[in-house]
Design a protein around this motif. Structure first.
Motif, short mmCIF file in Angstrom:
data_model
loop_
_atom_site.label_atom_id
_atom_site.label_comp_id
_atom_site.label_asym_id
_atom_site.label_seq_id
_atom_site.Cartn_x
_atom_site.Cartn_y
_atom_site.Cartn_z
N TYR A 206 60.25 2.97 84.54
CA TYR A 206 61.58 3.07 83.93
C TYR A 206 61.44 3.23 82.42
CZ TYR A 206 63.84 1.69 88.29
OH TYR A 206 64.29 1.66 89.59
N PHE A 207 62.34 4.02 81.84
CA PHE A 207 62.33 4.26 80.41
C PHE A 207 63.75 4.18 79.88
CE2 PHE A 207 58.75 6.39 82.28
CZ PHE A 207 57.70 6.04 81.45
N GLY A 208 63.87 3.74 78.62
CA GLY A 208 65.17 3.58 78.00
C GLY A 208 65.38 2.14 77.59
N PRO A 209 66.63 1.68 77.57
CA PRO A 209 66.90 0.30 77.16
C PRO A 209 66.38 -0.71 78.17
CG PRO A 209 68.88 1.32 78.03
CD PRO A 209 67.85 2.41 77.93
N PRO A 210 66.34 -1.98 77.79
CA PRO A 210 65.93 -3.02 78.75
C PRO A 210 66.81 -3.00 79.99
CG PRO A 210 66.03 -3.90 76.51
CD PRO A 210 66.62 -2.53 76.45
N LEU A 211 66.22 -3.31 81.13
CA LEU A 211 66.93 -3.22 82.39
C LEU A 211 68.19 -4.09 82.42
CD1 LEU A 211 63.99 -3.22 84.98
CD2 LEU A 211 65.45 -1.29 84.32
N PHE A 212 68.18 -5.23 81.72
CA PHE A 212 69.34 -6.12 81.78
C PHE A 212 70.56 -5.51 81.09
CE2 PHE A 212 67.54 -7.38 77.68
CZ PHE A 212 68.67 -7.54 76.89
N MET A 213 70.38 -4.44 80.30
CA MET A 213 71.49 -3.82 79.59
C MET A 213 72.17 -2.73 80.43
SD MET A 213 69.84 -3.56 75.77
CE MET A 213 71.40 -3.20 74.97
N THR A 214 71.53 -2.31 81.50
CA THR A 214 72.10 -1.23 82.31
C THR A 214 73.21 -1.76 83.22
OG1 THR A 214 70.47 -1.50 84.08
CG2 THR A 214 69.91 0.00 82.29
N LYS A 215 74.07 -0.85 83.66
CA LYS A 215 75.19 -1.18 84.53
C LYS A 215 75.18 -0.23 85.72
CE LYS A 215 78.12 -2.76 80.71
NZ LYS A 215 79.42 -2.55 80.01
N PRO A 216 75.99 -0.49 86.74
CA PRO A 216 76.07 0.46 87.85
C PRO A 216 76.48 1.84 87.37
CG PRO A 216 77.11 -1.61 88.44
CD PRO A 216 76.81 -1.70 86.98
N TYR A 217 75.83 2.86 87.92
CA TYR A 217 76.12 4.25 87.56
C TYR A 217 77.08 4.88 88.56
CZ TYR A 217 71.85 3.77 84.75
OH TYR A 217 70.89 3.35 83.86
N ALA A 218 77.63 6.00 88.15
CA ALA A 218 78.32 6.89 89.10
C ALA A 218 77.30 7.95 89.51
CB ALA A 218 79.58 7.47 88.48
N GLY A 219 77.42 9.17 89.00
CA GLY A 219 76.46 10.21 89.37
C GLY A 219 75.08 9.98 88.79
N MET A 220 74.07 10.44 89.53
CA MET A 220 72.69 10.38 89.06
C MET A 220 71.98 11.68 89.38
SD MET A 220 71.56 6.50 90.17
CE MET A 220 72.40 6.60 91.75
N PHE A 221 71.19 12.16 88.44
CA PHE A 221 70.29 13.28 88.68
C PHE A 221 69.07 12.77 89.45
CE2 PHE A 221 72.32 14.71 84.68
CZ PHE A 221 72.73 15.97 85.05
N ALA A 222 68.48 13.63 90.25
CA ALA A 222 67.26 13.23 90.96
C ALA A 222 66.39 14.44 91.26
CB ALA A 222 67.61 12.51 92.26
N VAL A 223 65.10 14.18 91.31
CA VAL A 223 64.13 15.12 91.87
C VAL A 223 63.37 14.35 92.94
CG1 VAL A 223 62.08 16.51 91.48
CG2 VAL A 223 63.89 16.44 89.74
N PHE A 224 63.52 14.79 94.18
CA PHE A 224 62.80 14.20 95.31
C PHE A 224 61.67 15.13 95.74
CE2 PHE A 224 66.87 11.94 95.95
CZ PHE A 224 66.41 10.65 96.22
N GLU A 225 60.67 14.53 96.35
CA GLU A 225 59.57 15.28 96.94
C GLU A 225 59.45 14.83 98.39
OE1 GLU A 225 54.85 14.78 96.51
OE2 GLU A 225 55.83 15.51 94.69
N ASP A 226 59.26 15.76 99.31
CA ASP A 226 59.06 15.39 100.71
C ASP A 226 57.79 14.56 100.83
OD1 ASP A 226 61.33 16.64 101.58
OD2 ASP A 226 60.32 18.49 102.12
#
Length: 230
Positions: A206-226
């Motif tokens: 994980y990158f960005g602010p500390p995890l305790f500062m995050t909140k529930p998201y609405a949309g999220m981008f993703a890249v999945f691999e089979d």
């Protein structure tokens, strides 16, 4: 990546080799994923490994995208053309804009006014704001000496088949963040995604602010691999 004394995590998605997707609600339950961990677990249940994820933009107090939101070619939220009060949130800082990938799998960033005028037919789209870079120029509302320092995330498409995401690893102001996209990442148009709650998931970290500062998201981008291909 370091730029002008600040550290950033930068992730490039080559659309010729990886599929970038948007996710808001779990298609199995109809409930919002709300977080990257839930999205990763859903992918695992369906034989997919999450390689990259990021929050996809600003949302309202009910946990729904505040502006245009398109998944798999279906408009789940319409374009939001209300200007609103800039003091009430970043979405109302003008101009705001839309990141989209069209049916030909080409990515771009458009201001909301340009999106409305051009009527594109996206495969996926998310509206956020403000625009960081507009046709090669920094958003004129940004001040170089602004004391508003926050973790910040954004997105651009330097070429139609290449999407670049960036998140600051320390608090920065809008002006510095926009300069990163224009001067370091080579983006003529770039869109702000969100601030202190932003988060990137990149190959297990994980990158960005500390995890305790995050909140529930609405949309999220993703890249999945089979999983069978890993």
């Amino acid at each position: 990546m370091r730029f002008d004394g600040a550290a950033y995590r930068v992730v490039t998605v080559d659309l010729r080799h990886s599929e970038l997707t948007l996710h808001w609600r779990n298609p199995d339950t109809g409930q919002p994923f709300a977080g990257i961990d839930a999205l990763r677990d859903w992918g695992k249940q369906h034989g997919k490994i999450l390689r990259f994820a990021a929050n996809a933009g600003i949302y309202d107090h009910k946990g729904a995208p505040l502006g245009l939101y398109v998944e798999h070619g279906k408009v789940l939220k319409p374009l939001n053309t209300a200007h609103g009060d800039p003091s009430a949130g970043n979405f109302s800082l003008q101009p705001n804009g839309v990141f989209l990938i069209d049916r030909q799998n080409h990515a771009r960033v458009l201001s909301t006014d340009d999106y409305r005028a051009q009527h594109p037919d996206p495969r996926l789209a998310t509206q956020s704001g403000p625009m960081l870079v507009i046709d090669g120029a920094l958003n004129p509302h940004f001040l170089a000496d602004s004391s508003s320092l926050k973790w910040r995330s954004g997105v651009c498409a330097p070429t139609p088949d290449r999407v670049v995401f960036a998140i600051s690893e320390t608090p920065v102001n809008f002006h510095a963040f926009a300069r990163l996209f224009r001067e370091k990442l080579g983006c003529r148009d770039a869109l702000y995604l969100d601030g202190t709650i932003s988060q990137f998931y990149d190959h297990g970290d994980y990158f960005g602010p500390p995890l305790f500062m995050t909140k529930p998201y609405a949309g999220m981008f993703a890249v999945f691999e089979d999983a069978k291909d890993s």
